[in-house]
Motif scaffolding. Structure first.
Motif, PDB file in Angstrom:
ATOM      1  N   UNK A  52       0.984  -1.224   0.001  1.00  0.00           N
ATOM      2  CA  UNK A  52       0.108  -0.084  -0.045  1.00  0.00           C
ATOM      3  C   UNK A  52       0.911   1.356  -0.013  1.00  0.00           C
ATOM      4  N   UNK A  53       2.044   1.178  -0.575  1.00  0.00           N
ATOM      5  CA  UNK A  53       2.957   2.603  -0.522  1.00  0.00           C
ATOM      6  C   UNK A  53       2.393   3.398  -1.750  1.00  0.00           C
ATOM      7  N   UNK A  54       1.869   2.726  -2.812  1.00  0.00           N
ATOM      8  CA  UNK A  54       1.337   3.485  -3.979  1.00  0.00           C
ATOM      9  C   UNK A  54      -0.061   3.494  -4.057  1.00  0.00           C
ATOM     10  N   UNK A  55      -0.687   2.290  -3.858  1.00  0.00           N
ATOM     11  CA  UNK A  55      -2.310   2.063  -4.232  1.00  0.00           C
ATOM     12  C   UNK A  55      -2.507   0.999  -3.266  1.00  0.00           C
ATOM     13  N   UNK A  56      -3.722   0.971  -2.722  1.00  0.00           N
ATOM     14  CA  UNK A  56      -4.385  -0.122  -1.923  1.00  0.00           C
ATOM     15  C   UNK A  56      -4.193  -1.312  -2.535  1.00  0.00           C
ATOM     16  N   UNK A  57      -3.912  -2.595  -1.969  1.00  0.00           N
ATOM     17  CA  UNK A  57      -3.871  -3.744  -2.430  1.00  0.00           C
ATOM     18  C   UNK A  57      -4.075  -4.789  -1.354  1.00  0.00           C
ATOM     19  N   UNK A  58      -5.410  -5.234  -1.520  1.00  0.00           N
ATOM     20  CA  UNK A  58      -5.782  -6.381  -0.334  1.00  0.00           C
ATOM     21  C   UNK A  58      -5.285  -7.651  -0.692  1.00  0.00           C
ATOM     22  N   UNK A  59      -4.517  -7.904  -1.758  1.00  0.00           N
ATOM     23  CA  UNK A  59      -3.937  -9.445  -1.790  1.00  0.00           C
ATOM     24  C   UNK A  59      -2.329  -9.165  -1.662  1.00  0.00           C
ATOM     25  N   UNK A  60      -2.149  -9.023  -0.125  1.00  0.00           N
ATOM     26  CA  UNK A  60      -0.879  -9.218   0.341  1.00  0.00           C
ATOM     27  C   UNK A  60      -0.026 -10.001  -0.284  1.00  0.00           C
ATOM     28  N   UNK A  61       1.271  -9.861  -0.557  1.00  0.00           N
ATOM     29  CA  UNK A  61       2.287 -10.935  -0.984  1.00  0.00           C
ATOM     30  C   UNK A  61       2.845 -11.701   0.214  1.00  0.00           C
ATOM     31  N   UNK A  62       3.056 -13.009   0.041  1.00  0.00           N
ATOM     32  CA  UNK A  62       3.074 -13.918   1.120  1.00  0.00           C
ATOM     33  C   UNK A  62       4.635 -14.492   1.256  1.00  0.00           C
ATOM     34  N   UNK A  63       5.339 -13.907   0.595  1.00  0.00           N
ATOM     35  CA  UNK A  63       6.826 -14.485   0.637  1.00  0.00           C
ATOM     36  C   UNK A  63       7.549 -14.266   1.798  1.00  0.00           C
ATOM     37  N   UNK A  64       7.166 -13.316   2.588  1.00  0.00           N
ATOM     38  CA  UNK A  64       7.965 -13.452   3.782  1.00  0.00           C
ATOM     39  C   UNK A  64       7.331 -14.607   4.684  1.00  0.00           C
ATOM     40  N   UNK A  65       6.096 -15.134   4.714  1.00  0.00           N
ATOM     41  CA  UNK A  65       5.655 -15.996   5.483  1.00  0.00           C
ATOM     42  C   UNK A  65       6.478 -17.467   5.182  1.00  0.00           C
TER      43      UNK A  65
END
Length: 126
Positions: A52-65
């Motif tokens: 969400x730094x540039x636009x809203x995104x409800x589908x978060x990336x999961x790479x960290x997980x």
């Protein structure tokens, strides 16, 4: 960090600090490589910047997980609240394979923080 930041003069500094350039347009097994690096390191720190730094995104990336799960590391959630001028970490997630359930828990945690551009933040239907 995205590869565009790894140019002169900051690129040398970021590499010296242990930064790894990420090519977001290429599939480079980054989660596997980072998990292996974490397993082999005596000390390992990984910071993932928010959505969400540039636009809203409800589908978060999961790479960290996936990195944490493969490396058998906890996920510490640091929330930054610009309005309150507060940074806090009051939640630790131990990956257990229930990625959908734990992503809901992570999104719930971050709902209470107000970012620099709150209009660009969303957790979707959580």
């Amino acid at each position: 960090m995205k590869k565009e930041w790894f140019i002169w003069p900051l690129g040398s500094l970021f590499r010296w600090l242990g930064g790894i350039p990420v090519w977001r347009t290429k599939h480079t097994n980054m989660t596997d490589n980072l998990a292996l690096a974490a397993k082999n390191a005596h000390i390992f720190h990984l910071c993932i910047t928010p959505e969400g730094t540039r636009s809203p995104n409800p589908d978060w990336k999961k790479g960290f997980y996936y990195i944490a799960e493969k490396a058998k590391l906890p996920i510490l959630l640091y929330g930054v609240d610009y309005k309150k001028r507060l940074i806090e970490c009051t939640c630790t997630i131990i990956p257990n394979g229930d990625i959908e359930g734990q992503m809901r828990e992570i999104k719930q945690y971050f709902k209470r923080f107000e970012g620099l551009k709150p209009q660009n933040f969303t957790t979707g239907d959580v």
